[in-house]
Design a protein around this motif. Structure first.
Motif, PDB file in Angstrom:
ATOM      1  N   VAL A 274     -12.380   2.536  30.455  1.00 53.21           N
ATOM      2  CA  VAL A 274     -11.176   1.696  30.473  1.00 53.21           C
ATOM      3  C   VAL A 274      -9.975   2.565  30.127  1.00 53.21           C
ATOM      4  O   VAL A 274     -10.103   3.568  29.422  1.00 53.21           O
ATOM      5  N   LYS A 275      -8.838   2.168  30.615  1.00 53.31           N
ATOM      6  CA  LYS A 275      -7.610   2.931  30.364  1.00 53.31           C
ATOM      7  C   LYS A 275      -6.952   2.417  29.079  1.00 53.31           C
ATOM      8  O   LYS A 275      -6.723   1.223  28.929  1.00 53.31           O
ATOM      9  N   THR A 276      -6.679   3.327  28.157  1.00 53.74           N
ATOM     10  CA  THR A 276      -6.003   2.974  26.900  1.00 53.74           C
ATOM     11  C   THR A 276      -4.670   3.712  26.818  1.00 53.74           C
ATOM     12  O   THR A 276      -4.495   4.767  27.432  1.00 53.74           O
ATOM     13  N   PRO A 277      -3.716   3.174  26.058  1.00 52.72           N
ATOM     14  CA  PRO A 277      -2.408   3.836  25.949  1.00 52.72           C
ATOM     15  C   PRO A 277      -2.526   5.229  25.339  1.00 52.72           C
ATOM     16  O   PRO A 277      -3.391   5.488  24.498  1.00 52.72           O
ATOM     17  N   GLU A 278      -1.659   6.135  25.789  1.00 52.99           N
ATOM     18  CA  GLU A 278      -1.595   7.451  25.160  1.00 52.99           C
ATOM     19  C   GLU A 278      -1.135   7.316  23.714  1.00 52.99           C
ATOM     20  O   GLU A 278      -0.451   6.372  23.348  1.00 52.99           O
ATOM     21  N   ILE A 279      -1.541   8.282  22.903  1.00 52.42           N
ATOM     22  CA  ILE A 279      -1.137   8.304  21.501  1.00 52.42           C
ATOM     23  C   ILE A 279       0.015   9.293  21.370  1.00 52.42           C
ATOM     24  O   ILE A 279      -0.159  10.499  21.583  1.00 52.42           O
ATOM     25  N   ALA A 280       1.194   8.811  21.038  1.00 55.20           N
ATOM     26  CA  ALA A 280       2.370   9.667  20.860  1.00 55.20           C
ATOM     27  C   ALA A 280       2.480  10.033  19.387  1.00 55.20           C
ATOM     28  O   ALA A 280       2.789   9.189  18.549  1.00 55.20           O
ATOM     29  N   VAL A 281       2.204  11.299  19.065  1.00 60.14           N
ATOM     30  CA  VAL A 281       2.236  11.768  17.683  1.00 60.14           C
ATOM     31  C   VAL A 281       3.587  12.434  17.422  1.00 60.14           C
ATOM     32  O   VAL A 281       3.980  13.361  18.143  1.00 60.14           O
ATOM     33  N   SER A 282       4.286  11.964  16.402  1.00 55.36           N
ATOM     34  CA  SER A 282       5.633  12.445  16.101  1.00 55.36           C
ATOM     35  C   SER A 282       5.746  12.916  14.664  1.00 55.36           C
ATOM     36  O   SER A 282       4.942  12.545  13.805  1.00 55.36           O
ATOM     37  N   ALA A 283       6.753  13.738  14.412  1.00 56.75           N
ATOM     38  CA  ALA A 283       7.169  14.068  13.047  1.00 56.75           C
ATOM     39  C   ALA A 283       8.279  13.101  12.682  1.00 56.75           C
ATOM     40  O   ALA A 283       9.208  12.880  13.459  1.00 56.75           O
ATOM     41  N   MET A 284       8.185  12.506  11.478  1.00 58.82           N
ATOM     42  CA  MET A 284       9.152  11.486  11.058  1.00 58.82           C
ATOM     43  C   MET A 284       9.736  11.842   9.703  1.00 58.82           C
ATOM     44  O   MET A 284       9.021  12.353   8.833  1.00 58.82           O
TER      45      MET A 284
END
Length: 307
Positions: A269-279
């Motif tokens: 199944v297709k799942t959303p990409e995980i956007a990893v950020s510095a905050m």
């Protein structure tokens, strides 16, 4: 303070230093008449003549002489507050502790390269990696955390961020699992498995369940754990399957199957990409030390994840 124009402070400082309306006007880029009007306002505000005629020159009154150094100091301090000087960053002398909060996957892959890069440039800098039990932004707001690395939430619009990388989920099960009896891992066979999922909030439902439901399928989630390493340990010794960010498996490379007894597979199944950020909090945005830390984290991520 409503009736006090603090711009008069700078004018008073220059007038007392020059003891000349013409000289003060020249320094401030004003006309002599404008400077003369400013002196009149100062006299009205202070209730003192400040500068009086003595022949062809102006001389300060006793009050003006008494306040001259105080006025100069106040003017200098006000300018320093409103126009802070950007100091030169000396990394070799930088003595500071930074507190970072990141997931297990990031620490597994990038912590060692990040420490190496920072120690090379700034040997006196100390890093403290704090636990990440949730996505609460309060530690960023109150200064307990300098930099957070993870998926950005929507509850703190003032928090600044910079995208570090994108990740995807990958399925994991033990070698010999019935799921691998046929190389084609179909959607029905995947949904029929029992699953262990990771959730800090303890929820049994996630993006995979949403994707399955849209296609008319439903899976059974038997176990919920707080961290991805916990899920991996469980599937090593059971017939449950799980999914984890690919980053969690990055350091295992080609020896993954031999050393762990596990095998990865592409989710059906297709799942959303995980956007990893510095905050980080906006109060640290212009801080040169923190800006260097952010750039170092970004460059390390680019180097490690592209190799």
């Amino acid at each position: 303070m409503q009736n006090i124009d603090l711009n008069l402070l700078t004018a008073l400082d220059v007038l007392l230093d020059e003891a000349s309306v013409t000289g003060a006007a020249r320094r401030l880029g004003l006309s002599s008449s404008a400077m003369s009007r400013t002196l009149t306002r100062l006299r009205l505000t202070t209730g003192d003549p400040l500068l009086v005629r003595a022949g062809r020159h102006l001389v300060p009154t006793p009050y003006a002489t008494d306040i001259r150094e105080r006025v100069h100091a106040l003017t200098r301090d006000a300018q320093a507050v409103l126009r802070p000087q950007h100091r030169e960053l000396d990394l070799k002398a930088l003595d500071r502790t930074f507190v970072l909060r990141a997931s297990e996957g990031f620490l597994n892959v990038a912590a060692a390269p990040l420490v190496t890069a920072i120690m090379k440039e700034a040997p006196r800098v100390r890093l403290r990696f704090a636990p990440k039990p949730d996505k609460d932004v309060l530690p960023l707001r109150d200064g307990r955390i300098d930099l957070e690395i993870g998926v950005r939430g929507a509850s703190a619009p003032e928090i600044r961020s910079r995208l570090l990388f994108r990740d995807t989920f990958v399925g994991v099960a033990r070698i010999g699992h019935s799921l691998f009896h046929d190389e084609d891992i179909s959607l029905p066979r995947y949904a029929a498995c029992r699953h262990v999922v990771t959730s800090r909030r303890g929820t049994f439902r996630g993006p995979v369940d949403d994707a399955l439901e849209q296609l008319g399928y439903q899976r059974t989630v038997s176990v919920v754990v707080p961290g991805f390493p916990d899920a991996i340990k469980i599937v090593q010794q059971t017939d449950l399957v799980t999914h984890v960010p690919r980053l969690c498996l990055a350091n295992l490379s080609d020896e993954f199957a031999e050393t762990s007894g596990l095998r990865t597979f592409q989710l059906p199944v297709k799942t959303p990409e995980i956007a990893v950020s510095a905050m980080w909090h906006p109060r640290l945005d212009a801080d040169p030390d923190h800006r260097w830390l952010r750039n170092t984290v970004y460059m390390v991520c680019r180097k490690v994840l592209s190799s």
